[in-house]
Design a protein around this motif. Structure first.
Motif, short mmCIF file in Angstrom:
data_model
loop_
_atom_site.label_atom_id
_atom_site.label_comp_id
_atom_site.label_asym_id
_atom_site.label_seq_id
_atom_site.Cartn_x
_atom_site.Cartn_y
_atom_site.Cartn_z
N THR A 78 -4.99 -3.21 -5.13
CA THR A 78 -4.82 -3.28 -3.69
C THR A 78 -3.47 -2.64 -3.36
OG1 THR A 78 -3.63 -5.39 -3.70
CG2 THR A 78 -6.06 -5.49 -3.62
N PRO A 79 -3.25 -2.26 -2.11
CA PRO A 79 -1.94 -1.70 -1.74
C PRO A 79 -0.79 -2.66 -2.08
CG PRO A 79 -3.51 -1.29 0.00
CD PRO A 79 -4.20 -2.19 -0.99
N GLN A 80 -0.99 -3.94 -1.85
CA GLN A 80 0.06 -4.92 -2.12
C GLN A 80 0.32 -5.05 -3.63
OE1 GLN A 80 -0.54 -9.16 -1.09
NE2 GLN A 80 1.28 -8.90 0.21
N GLN A 81 -0.73 -4.99 -4.42
CA GLN A 81 -0.56 -5.03 -5.88
C GLN A 81 0.21 -3.80 -6.36
OE1 GLN A 81 -4.69 -5.45 -6.95
NE2 GLN A 81 -4.41 -7.62 -7.49
N HIS A 82 -0.14 -2.63 -5.82
CA HIS A 82 0.57 -1.41 -6.18
C HIS A 82 2.05 -1.53 -5.82
CE1 HIS A 82 1.47 3.02 -5.01
NE2 HIS A 82 1.90 2.79 -6.23
N GLN A 83 2.31 -2.02 -4.62
CA GLN A 83 3.69 -2.17 -4.17
C GLN A 83 4.46 -3.15 -5.05
OE1 GLN A 83 4.00 -3.25 -0.03
NE2 GLN A 83 6.22 -3.08 -0.01
N ALA A 84 3.81 -4.23 -5.47
CA ALA A 84 4.45 -5.21 -6.35
C ALA A 84 4.77 -4.58 -7.70
CB ALA A 84 3.56 -6.43 -6.53
N GLY B 226 1.18 7.79 -12.98
CA GLY B 226 0.27 8.67 -12.24
C GLY B 226 0.37 8.48 -10.75
N LEU B 227 0.37 7.23 -10.31
CA LEU B 227 0.47 6.95 -8.87
C LEU B 227 1.77 7.47 -8.28
CD1 LEU B 227 -1.01 3.35 -8.73
CD2 LEU B 227 -1.88 5.34 -7.49
N SER B 228 2.86 7.25 -8.99
CA SER B 228 4.17 7.63 -8.45
C SER B 228 4.33 9.15 -8.37
CB SER B 228 5.29 7.02 -9.29
OG SER B 228 5.22 5.60 -9.18
N ALA B 229 3.83 9.86 -9.36
CA ALA B 229 3.89 11.33 -9.32
C ALA B 229 3.08 11.85 -8.13
CB ALA B 229 3.39 11.92 -10.63
N THR B 230 1.90 11.30 -7.92
CA THR B 230 1.05 11.71 -6.80
C THR B 230 1.70 11.37 -5.47
OG1 THR B 230 -0.90 11.35 -8.18
CG2 THR B 230 -1.26 11.45 -5.82
N HIS B 231 2.30 10.19 -5.38
CA HIS B 231 2.96 9.78 -4.14
C HIS B 231 4.19 10.66 -3.85
CE1 HIS B 231 0.35 6.32 -4.21
NE2 HIS B 231 0.84 5.93 -3.05
N ARG B 232 4.93 10.98 -4.89
CA ARG B 232 6.11 11.84 -4.68
C ARG B 232 5.68 13.19 -4.11
NH1 ARG B 232 9.32 13.01 -9.88
NH2 ARG B 232 7.46 14.25 -10.23
N GLU B 233 4.59 13.74 -4.61
CA GLU B 233 4.11 15.02 -4.09
C GLU B 233 3.66 14.91 -2.64
OE1 GLU B 233 4.50 18.01 -5.47
OE2 GLU B 233 5.61 16.85 -6.95
N GLN C 220 -1.02 8.13 7.94
CA GLN C 220 -1.66 9.07 7.01
C GLN C 220 -1.19 8.80 5.59
OE1 GLN C 220 -0.53 12.79 9.01
NE2 GLN C 220 -2.67 13.39 8.81
N PHE C 221 0.12 8.61 5.44
CA PHE C 221 0.66 8.34 4.11
C PHE C 221 0.13 7.01 3.57
CE2 PHE C 221 3.76 6.38 1.28
CZ PHE C 221 3.73 7.30 0.25
N LEU C 222 0.07 5.99 4.41
CA LEU C 222 -0.41 4.69 3.96
C LEU C 222 -1.88 4.76 3.53
CD1 LEU C 222 1.34 2.30 6.50
CD2 LEU C 222 1.89 2.68 4.09
N VAL C 223 -2.70 5.48 4.27
CA VAL C 223 -4.11 5.63 3.90
C VAL C 223 -4.21 6.38 2.58
CG1 VAL C 223 -6.29 6.76 4.54
CG2 VAL C 223 -5.02 5.42 6.22
N PHE C 224 -3.43 7.44 2.43
CA PHE C 224 -3.37 8.18 1.16
C PHE C 224 -3.02 7.22 0.02
CE2 PHE C 224 -0.50 9.98 -1.98
CZ PHE C 224 -1.24 11.05 -2.48
N SER C 225 -1.99 6.42 0.22
CA SER C 225 -1.52 5.49 -0.80
C SER C 225 -2.58 4.43 -1.13
CB SER C 225 -0.23 4.81 -0.33
OG SER C 225 0.25 3.92 -1.31
N GLU C 226 -3.21 3.89 -0.11
CA GLU C 226 -4.26 2.89 -0.31
C GLU C 226 -5.40 3.46 -1.14
OE1 GLU C 226 -5.20 1.91 3.74
OE2 GLU C 226 -3.29 0.85 4.02
N ASP C 227 -5.82 4.68 -0.83
CA ASP C 227 -6.91 5.33 -1.56
C ASP C 227 -6.54 5.56 -3.03
OD1 ASP C 227 -8.43 5.35 0.75
OD2 ASP C 227 -8.08 7.47 1.17
N LYS C 228 -5.32 6.02 -3.27
CA LYS C 228 -4.88 6.29 -4.65
C LYS C 228 -4.79 4.99 -5.45
CE LYS C 228 -4.65 10.68 -4.19
NZ LYS C 228 -5.65 11.52 -4.79
N ALA C 229 -4.27 3.94 -4.84
CA ALA C 229 -4.17 2.65 -5.53
C ALA C 229 -5.57 2.11 -5.85
CB ALA C 229 -3.38 1.65 -4.68
N ALA C 230 -6.48 2.23 -4.91
CA ALA C 230 -7.85 1.76 -5.11
C ALA C 230 -8.51 2.47 -6.29
CB ALA C 230 -8.67 1.96 -3.85
#
Length: 133
Positions: free
Chosen positions: A36-42, A109-116, A21-31
């Protein structure tokens, strides 16, 4: 090794489901930022790197990639305007990876959303981990 009980399988399945669930959330936010999820992670790894430590080797290590795969990923991020390379003052053969302002703003923005979202999932994950322990 202790034998697994039926409840262990249910807990493991629920744990993996919650992680997914968290990974799908993260993928959607990065998109939403065109990443991509890998680009966000990098980008996150580069942002979190110790001072002067963001290199292709560091990205490869943090993302568990082969150096040539990390190099390709960094090339794409640079082409898309997410980062720049600068020669390392310690070793001119090595390039330091520097996030652009665009990348820093997106990560904020991504990190604040992910932290929540992590805070929202924490009680469920803590409960599952305690029950698996």
């Amino acid at each position: 090794m202790a034998e697994l009980e039926e409840s262990d399988y249910a807990l493991l399945a629920q744990f993996r489901h919650t992680l997914r669930q968290f990974l799908v959330f993260s993928e959607d936010k990065a998109a939403g930022f065109g990443l991509t999820p890998q680009q966000h992670q990098a980008l996150l790894a580069i942002r979190a790197a110790p001072e002067g430590g963001a290199t292709i080797g560091y990205v490869a290590e943090r993302l568990i990639l082969k150096p040539h795969s990390a190099s390709g990923l960094v090339d794409r991020l640079e082409t898309q305007g997410w980062l720049m390379r600068a020669p390392s003052p310690q070793d001119r053969r090595q390039a330091l990876l520097i996030l652009t302002d665009r990348a820093r703003e997106a990560l904020e923005g991504l990190s604040a959303t992910h932290r929540e979202e992590i805070r929202r999932l924490r009680p469920m994950l803590t409960d599952l981990l305690m029950r698996l322990g």
